[in-house]
Design a protein around this motif. Structure first.
Motif, mmCIF file in Angstrom:
data_model
loop_
_atom_site.group_PDB
_atom_site.id
_atom_site.type_symbol
_atom_site.label_atom_id
_atom_site.label_comp_id
_atom_site.label_asym_id
_atom_site.label_seq_id
_atom_site.Cartn_x
_atom_site.Cartn_y
_atom_site.Cartn_z
ATOM 1 N N LYS A 277 64.893 -30.476 175.259
ATOM 2 C CA LYS A 277 64.615 -31.230 176.548
ATOM 3 C C LYS A 277 63.013 -31.279 176.749
ATOM 4 O O LYS A 277 62.574 -30.196 176.665
ATOM 5 N N THR A 278 62.439 -32.151 177.426
ATOM 6 C CA THR A 278 61.158 -32.157 177.909
ATOM 7 C C THR A 278 60.892 -33.447 179.116
ATOM 8 O O THR A 278 61.814 -34.247 179.377
ATOM 9 N N THR A 279 60.082 -33.105 179.642
ATOM 10 C CA THR A 279 59.734 -33.924 180.946
ATOM 11 C C THR A 279 58.705 -34.882 180.483
ATOM 12 O O THR A 279 58.403 -35.931 181.560
ATOM 13 N N LYS A 280 58.285 -34.945 179.262
ATOM 14 C CA LYS A 280 57.236 -35.861 178.847
ATOM 15 C C LYS A 280 58.021 -37.030 178.310
ATOM 16 O O LYS A 280 59.089 -37.108 178.049
ATOM 17 N N SER A 281 57.346 -38.338 178.389
ATOM 18 C CA SER A 281 57.829 -39.457 177.933
ATOM 19 C C SER A 281 57.029 -39.881 176.710
ATOM 20 O O SER A 281 55.876 -39.738 176.688
#
Length: 61
Positions: free
Chosen positions: A40-44
């Motif tokens: 899971k990450t908030t980066k695209s």
């Protein structure tokens, strides 16, 4: 042929520390051929982006 890294290494670095079997099962994707891990990450990211993964697996039995 030498490939240059795009952006800084911190931007393309994902970290995952697995501390027990339950956590491994939470991140494991068995439906993929040869398996996989979900992080899971908030980066695209775009398809084809170079990503580096730092995986720490503490297997204590």
């Amino acid at each position: 042929m030498i490939k240059k890294r795009l952006g800084g290494s911190k931007r393309n670095m994902l970290n995952l520390e697995i501390t027990d079997n339950n956590m491994l099962y939470e991140h494991y994707l068995p439906f993929l051929k040869r398996g996989g891990l979900f992080i899971k990450t908030t980066k695209s990211y775009n398809l084809g982006d170079e990503i580096f993964l730092l995986l720490i697996w503490k297997n204590e039995e």
